[in-house]
Design an enzyme around this catalytic site. Sequence first.
Site, short mmCIF file in Angstrom:
data_model
loop_
_atom_site.label_atom_id
_atom_site.label_comp_id
_atom_site.label_asym_id
_atom_site.label_seq_id
_atom_site.Cartn_x
_atom_site.Cartn_y
_atom_site.Cartn_z
N TYR A 193 0.84 -1.21 0.00
CA TYR A 193 0.00 0.00 0.00
C TYR A 193 0.86 1.25 0.00
CZ TYR A 193 -3.96 -2.99 1.16
OH TYR A 193 -4.94 -3.95 1.12
N CYS A 194 0.46 2.25 -0.81
CA CYS A 194 1.11 3.57 -0.85
C CYS A 194 0.05 4.64 -0.62
CB CYS A 194 1.71 3.87 -2.21
SG CYS A 194 2.93 2.76 -2.81
N PHE A 195 0.42 5.69 0.10
CA PHE A 195 -0.51 6.78 0.41
C PHE A 195 0.14 8.14 0.19
CE2 PHE A 195 -1.35 3.23 3.27
CZ PHE A 195 -2.72 3.06 3.18
N ILE A 220 -2.77 3.92 -3.45
CA ILE A 220 -2.70 2.89 -4.50
C ILE A 220 -2.22 1.60 -3.86
CG2 ILE A 220 -2.21 4.59 -6.30
CD1 ILE A 220 0.65 3.35 -6.47
#
Length: 414
Positions: free
Chosen positions: A8-10, A187
């Site tokens: 997960y990327c934020f 994403i």
Amino acid sequence: MAAAPPSYCFVAFPPCSKDGLVVFGKNSARPRDEVQEVVYFAAATHDPGSKVECTYIEIEQVPKTHAVVLSRPSWLWGAEMGANEHGVCVANEAVVTREPASESEALLGMDLVRLGLERGATAREALDVIVALLEEHGQGGNYYEDGSSCHAFQSAFLIVDRNEAWILETSGKYWAAEKITEGVKCICNQLSLTTKIDAEHPELRNYVRSQGWWNEDTDFNFSEVFSLADDHLACCSGRESLEKQGGDVSAQTMIDVLRDKDSGVCVDSESFLTTASIVSVLPQDPSFPCVHYFTGTPDPSRSIFKPFIFVDDVKLVPKVQSPSFGDDDPAKKIPRFQEKPDRRHELYKAHEWARSLLESDQDKGQKLMRIMLDLEKQGLEAMEDILTRTEILDPAEVVDLFYDCVDTELKFFK
């Protein structure tokens, strides 16, 4: 077809984030036993005609590369995530699309992370670097240090600077990108772009028409066109946690989200583990430095985030660097990955000891964890002071910053 690891990327922009800050975070989910190291490479100039050897292939070098700090699986050249001296952050996601990923050795998505950071002084420049190299060299090859099977994936990227972010999703050499300037975005290992596309490969729509994947009767939706079945559904539970913070997303908020196992953001499964994490704080006011926090160890729920700031002559930290095997490295020999050397660095080994303590003596383990979290809190408060003071930062104050934090962490473990 191999399942992509659920990373997960934020990113959070004002008005969702605090005090004019852009906050970026990523958990890197990889095979459970893989070691990630944190490495720094200074800015450099290169002779005309020189080459750079990436994980699998050699490509043309550019005249100048920017200083970068990277968190990377220690067997490869590229990186899962990192930042450069200009306040650009890039993270990679392995994705599966209806177009099979190439097993032929080319650039890995992780190589493109490093190349984008070394060559791009803004998020848009890094995006342009990545898509140009994708067009020229393609993407492909084994994503894992595995001699028995090839695990190939397409790539998605979150590319962030002080002013904007780009979500870039690819399938082969084709790509589309969306620009973000406010709010919260996440994403993961599924395609997420729909009809809002702000840049794309010039032949993208002609290509999908020729494949019979889109006929112009409906709006062009990148995820629907390229995903397998319903694999493009919203995948990001962590985004809700950030949005609930209102306008208060900070480094601590992002760390808390990355530590959350109940939501699935912190991966700890039979096959995959969050092997390293990063949080970056990018002030929109360029007179303030960017601060990048790395764990360098697996599972952020039992790791601590240590700050790094770019200054000249920053002190290298060998205790978070894996041993080098040079040309004898099984990742460089053909056939590849016939052996798995011990890539554990000193901090990783100490972290393994702490994990065994947590499991064997809960009281001692919890006490150690409280001490470590207090150490992390001190670092966060010191960085907040740097980001709110009026006087200009003295580089001498932070040249040993990351080194000292790693050293202190090791002393507590011992």
